[in-house]
Design a protein around this motif. Structure first.
Motif, PDB file in Angstrom:
ATOM      1  N   VAL A   9       4.267  -3.957   3.543  1.00 28.63           N
ATOM      2  CA  VAL A   9       3.693  -4.057   1.862  1.00 28.63           C
ATOM      3  C   VAL A   9       3.024  -5.493   2.075  1.00 28.63           C
ATOM      4  O   VAL A   9       3.634  -6.592   2.284  1.00 28.63           O
ATOM      5  N   THR A  10       1.773  -5.485   1.626  1.00 27.20           N
ATOM      6  CA  THR A  10       1.027  -6.653   1.248  1.00 27.20           C
ATOM      7  C   THR A  10       0.392  -7.042   0.216  1.00 27.20           C
ATOM      8  O   THR A  10       0.232  -6.017  -0.657  1.00 27.20           O
ATOM      9  N   ASN A  11      -0.370  -7.870  -0.128  1.00 31.80           N
ATOM     10  CA  ASN A  11      -1.385  -8.091  -1.127  1.00 31.80           C
ATOM     11  C   ASN A  11      -2.225  -9.243  -1.092  1.00 31.80           C
ATOM     12  O   ASN A  11      -2.298 -10.117  -0.032  1.00 31.80           O
ATOM     13  N   ASP A  12      -3.001  -9.795  -2.262  1.00 32.63           N
ATOM     14  CA  ASP A  12      -3.796 -10.701  -2.190  1.00 32.63           C
ATOM     15  C   ASP A  12      -3.419 -11.639  -3.353  1.00 32.63           C
ATOM     16  O   ASP A  12      -3.899 -12.825  -3.215  1.00 32.63           O
ATOM     17  N   ASP A  13      -2.551 -11.254  -4.290  1.00 33.02           N
ATOM     18  CA  ASP A  13      -2.224 -12.054  -5.395  1.00 33.02           C
ATOM     19  C   ASP A  13      -1.056 -12.931  -5.142  1.00 33.02           C
ATOM     20  O   ASP A  13      -0.804 -13.764  -5.902  1.00 33.02           O
ATOM     21  N   GLY A  14      -0.434 -12.593  -3.889  1.00 29.94           N
ATOM     22  CA  GLY A  14       0.720 -13.880  -3.462  1.00 29.94           C
ATOM     23  C   GLY A  14       2.102 -12.841  -3.658  1.00 29.94           C
ATOM     24  O   GLY A  14       1.968 -11.870  -4.347  1.00 29.94           O
ATOM     25  N   ILE A  15       3.028 -13.474  -3.031  1.00 35.47           N
ATOM     26  CA  ILE A  15       4.138 -12.580  -2.652  1.00 35.47           C
ATOM     27  C   ILE A  15       4.910 -12.520  -4.325  1.00 35.47           C
ATOM     28  O   ILE A  15       5.980 -11.798  -4.355  1.00 35.47           O
ATOM     29  N   THR A  16       4.930 -13.653  -5.176  1.00 36.19           N
ATOM     30  CA  THR A  16       5.437 -13.274  -6.402  1.00 36.19           C
ATOM     31  C   THR A  16       4.889 -12.490  -7.478  1.00 36.19           C
ATOM     32  O   THR A  16       5.439 -12.397  -8.592  1.00 36.19           O
ATOM     33  N   ASN A  89       8.754  -5.204  15.339  1.00 37.18           N
ATOM     34  CA  ASN A  89       9.108  -4.973  16.695  1.00 37.18           C
ATOM     35  C   ASN A  89       8.716  -3.365  16.845  1.00 37.18           C
ATOM     36  O   ASN A  89       8.682  -2.942  18.254  1.00 37.18           O
ATOM     37  N   ARG A  90       8.126  -2.818  15.767  1.00 39.65           N
ATOM     38  CA  ARG A  90       7.365  -1.530  16.134  1.00 39.65           C
ATOM     39  C   ARG A  90       6.371  -1.518  15.247  1.00 39.65           C
ATOM     40  O   ARG A  90       6.196  -1.919  14.067  1.00 39.65           O
ATOM     41  N   LYS A  91       5.300  -0.453  15.399  1.00 38.84           N
ATOM     42  CA  LYS A  91       3.931  -0.468  14.683  1.00 38.84           C
ATOM     43  C   LYS A  91       4.446   0.083  13.558  1.00 38.84           C
ATOM     44  O   LYS A  91       5.363   1.318  13.284  1.00 38.84           O
ATOM     45  N   PRO A  92       3.957  -0.203  12.057  1.00 41.38           N
ATOM     46  CA  PRO A  92       4.385   0.365  10.889  1.00 41.38           C
ATOM     47  C   PRO A  92       3.720   1.980  10.901  1.00 41.38           C
ATOM     48  O   PRO A  92       2.790   2.299  11.484  1.00 41.38           O
ATOM     49  N   ASP A  93       4.295   2.638  10.162  1.00 36.85           N
ATOM     50  CA  ASP A  93       3.811   4.046   9.963  1.00 36.85           C
ATOM     51  C   ASP A  93       2.941   4.284   8.651  1.00 36.85           C
ATOM     52  O   ASP A  93       2.210   5.122   8.560  1.00 36.85           O
ATOM     53  N   LEU A  94       3.108   3.076   7.928  1.00 38.91           N
ATOM     54  CA  LEU A  94       2.134   2.986   6.871  1.00 38.91           C
ATOM     55  C   LEU A  94       1.910   1.469   6.203  1.00 38.91           C
ATOM     56  O   LEU A  94       3.013   0.985   6.617  1.00 38.91           O
ATOM     57  N   CYS A  95       0.843   1.011   5.781  1.00 36.05           N
ATOM     58  CA  CYS A  95       0.756  -0.136   5.333  1.00 36.05           C
ATOM     59  C   CYS A  95       0.150   0.195   3.899  1.00 36.05           C
ATOM     60  O   CYS A  95      -0.977   0.906   3.794  1.00 36.05           O
ATOM     61  N   VAL A  96       0.765  -0.404   2.746  1.00 40.14           N
ATOM     62  CA  VAL A  96       0.251  -0.705   1.507  1.00 40.14           C
ATOM     63  C   VAL A  96      -0.228  -1.892   1.004  1.00 40.14           C
ATOM     64  O   VAL A  96       0.926  -2.843   1.032  1.00 40.14           O
ATOM     65  N   SER A  97      -1.220  -2.130   0.488  1.00 38.93           N
ATOM     66  CA  SER A  97      -1.589  -3.546  -0.172  1.00 38.93           C
ATOM     67  C   SER A  97      -1.792  -3.416  -1.658  1.00 38.93           C
ATOM     68  O   SER A  97      -2.430  -2.388  -2.088  1.00 38.93           O
ATOM     69  N   GLY A  98      -1.314  -4.357  -2.459  1.00 41.16           N
ATOM     70  CA  GLY A  98      -1.555  -4.499  -3.727  1.00 41.16           C
ATOM     71  C   GLY A  98      -0.034  -4.613  -4.442  1.00 41.16           C
ATOM     72  O   GLY A  98       0.787  -5.240  -4.077  1.00 41.16           O
ATOM     73  N   ILE A  99      -0.130  -3.976  -5.765  1.00 41.71           N
ATOM     74  CA  ILE A  99      -0.845  -3.489  -6.589  1.00 41.71           C
ATOM     75  C   ILE A  99      -1.885  -4.637  -6.935  1.00 41.71           C
ATOM     76  O   ILE A  99      -1.329  -5.680  -7.833  1.00 41.71           O
ATOM     77  N   ASN A 100      -3.179  -4.612  -6.682  1.00 40.12           N
ATOM     78  CA  ASN A 100      -4.008  -5.889  -7.094  1.00 40.12           C
ATOM     79  C   ASN A 100      -3.978  -5.853  -8.666  1.00 40.12           C
ATOM     80  O   ASN A 100      -4.017  -4.843  -9.242  1.00 40.12           O
ATOM     81  N   HIS A 101      -3.892  -7.111  -9.324  1.00 46.44           N
ATOM     82  CA  HIS A 101      -4.377  -7.624 -10.769  1.00 46.44           C
ATOM     83  C   HIS A 101      -5.694  -7.392 -11.001  1.00 46.44           C
ATOM     84  O   HIS A 101      -6.402  -8.340 -10.826  1.00 46.44           O
ATOM     85  N   GLY A 113      -9.409  -9.332  -0.963  1.00 42.13           N
ATOM     86  CA  GLY A 113      -8.354  -9.498  -0.188  1.00 42.13           C
ATOM     87  C   GLY A 113      -7.442  -8.391  -0.106  1.00 42.13           C
ATOM     88  O   GLY A 113      -6.789  -8.116   1.029  1.00 42.13           O
ATOM     89  N   THR A 114      -6.977  -7.834  -1.139  1.00 35.04           N
ATOM     90  CA  THR A 114      -6.218  -6.472  -0.952  1.00 35.04           C
ATOM     91  C   THR A 114      -6.890  -5.615  -0.187  1.00 35.04           C
ATOM     92  O   THR A 114      -6.074  -5.078   0.740  1.00 35.04           O
TER      93      THR A 114
END
Lengths: 255, 255
Positions: A9-16, A89-101, A113-114
């Motif tokens: 899980v990632t995003n572009d608005d930052g971890i908080t 240590n292994r390839k993710p089965d899924l990547c999700v990015s967001g939820i963008n504001h 960035g999202t």
């Protein structure tokens, strides 16, 4: 028994950002969640990567839960690269990015960035989805999105995505009527620079703009969103304009 | 008599880069040249734009010549937006970006500031070309490229480009045999992070990587470049994976 999926899980608005926290809360229902997100806002970073500077990561606990979290000093694309090639240590089965504001529909996919994080994961061969809500507010209500995010996530985990394709999902601000599969609307920003003078007398600019959609199609993401539907656009990172190759081959390059 | 074309020149290596200076020297043969380029290197900036900070421009004279030049504190995409919407009093007839010191073939188009500037001009409806040389050296020899840049530029000025399409041109380092129209090779970077410890004992990373091309096609940019040809790839910024829409419409989003 099938192994629980590993979900990045990632995003572009930052971890908080509340959008990220809400996305984590849905993803822990589906698998083992690993968060690598920027330590500061990275909106509008496009597909920037950090070549001329160093990268730092920090392990941290922001909310109670089973997820493992890291903040990263880099861009959203850097976060995915570091997660996949260094931290996990292994390839993710899924990547999700967001939820963008804020919206990443239409041409915004290019600046986002999202979506760059989602596309970077796609380049690495990971099924990947970017989620965005058409509400810039930090206090936006993400609750009504969750059942739709569950449905889309379940579909991607069950069906996979073709190599070279990721999903760009945008939600209207209010009363989501359902989900529509769409194409990217042909729209763009008309910039209006706000020119000011600083206390030392030097001129500077703020980038502002007006979004202009001249695409009358009823199969576009903008049309779906304006009519109360969430838009799902399949996005590719082969940018070749294949339809123009034949014509280009008739050009005379030897004059 | 036909009016001399107005040509916007930009890059991502910064306004003092020899690649840009060489590109200017060719463009002044074709029209009135207006340069708006970053005041510092912006490689790997992708399609980043400056949303959370101010932008500055400076008029300057670096070389003798008829061109008018500005440096800009922003990204390559910012340079184009500022040039078109604030500095220039009419829409350019052509935008050229580069000559980049290093390859922007294949997946590099996604990370490239050079190509983002070209794509930004394309979004603004301006025929646009990004030029890159497969040589990172500051002292690279741009002289052998010039006749090919002339030929491609003449073609674009004469024929135009379809709305939504820009050209990504890459040159091999030595002995250019000719020009090939190509598609973007399906290749990617496999990252290798160089992990180090700073003098205070804190770990950090440098992003490095190995470029891996698994695309055996003989119609790709990588193939052309490896065989001594300059590659011309038509690039689009409608990222919709149109071929996957029909399949996606069979998914059940209502469970």
């Amino acid at each position: 028994m099938k192994k629980r999926p590993l979900i990045l899980v990632t995003n572009d608005d930052g971890i908080t950002a509340p959008g990220l926290r809400n996305l984590i809360s849905v993803m822990i229902e589906f698998g083992d969640v690993f968060v690598v997100a920027p330590d500061s806002p990275q909106s509008g970073m496009g597909h920037a990567i950090t070549l001329d500077s160093t990268l730092h990561i920090e392990s941290l606990i922001l909310d109670e839960g089973p997820q493992i979290e890291y903040s990263c000093s880099g861009t959203p694309a850097d976060c995915v690269k570091l997660a996949v090639n260094e931290i996990l240590n292994r390839k993710p089965d899924l990547c999700v990015s967001g939820i963008n504001h804020g919206s990443n529909s239409s041409i915004n996919v290019i600046y986002s960035g999202t979506m760059s994080a989602a596309i970077e994961a796609g380049i690495e061969g990971i099924p990947s989805i970017g989620f965005s809500l058409l509400d810039h507010s930090w206090n936006a209500n993400f609750e009504p999105l969750k059942k739709h995010i569950r449905s889309i996530t379940k579909n991607v985990l069950d069906n996979g995505l073709p190599q070279g394709t990721v999903l760009n999902v945008n939600f209207p601000k209010n009363n989501i009527k359902g989900i529509k599969v769409c194409r990217q609307a042909k729209a763009n920003w008309v910039e209006e620079f706000d020119k000011r003078t600083n206390p030392q007398g030097k001129e500077y600019y703020w980038l502002t703009g007006k979004f202009v959609n001249q695409d009358k199609g009823e199969d576009t993401d903008i049309y779906a969103l304006q009519n109360g539907y969430a838009s799902v656009v399949p996005v590719q990172f082969d940018l070749t304009a294949h339809h123009f190759i034949q014509n280009l081959n008739t050009w005379n390059f030897n004059d």
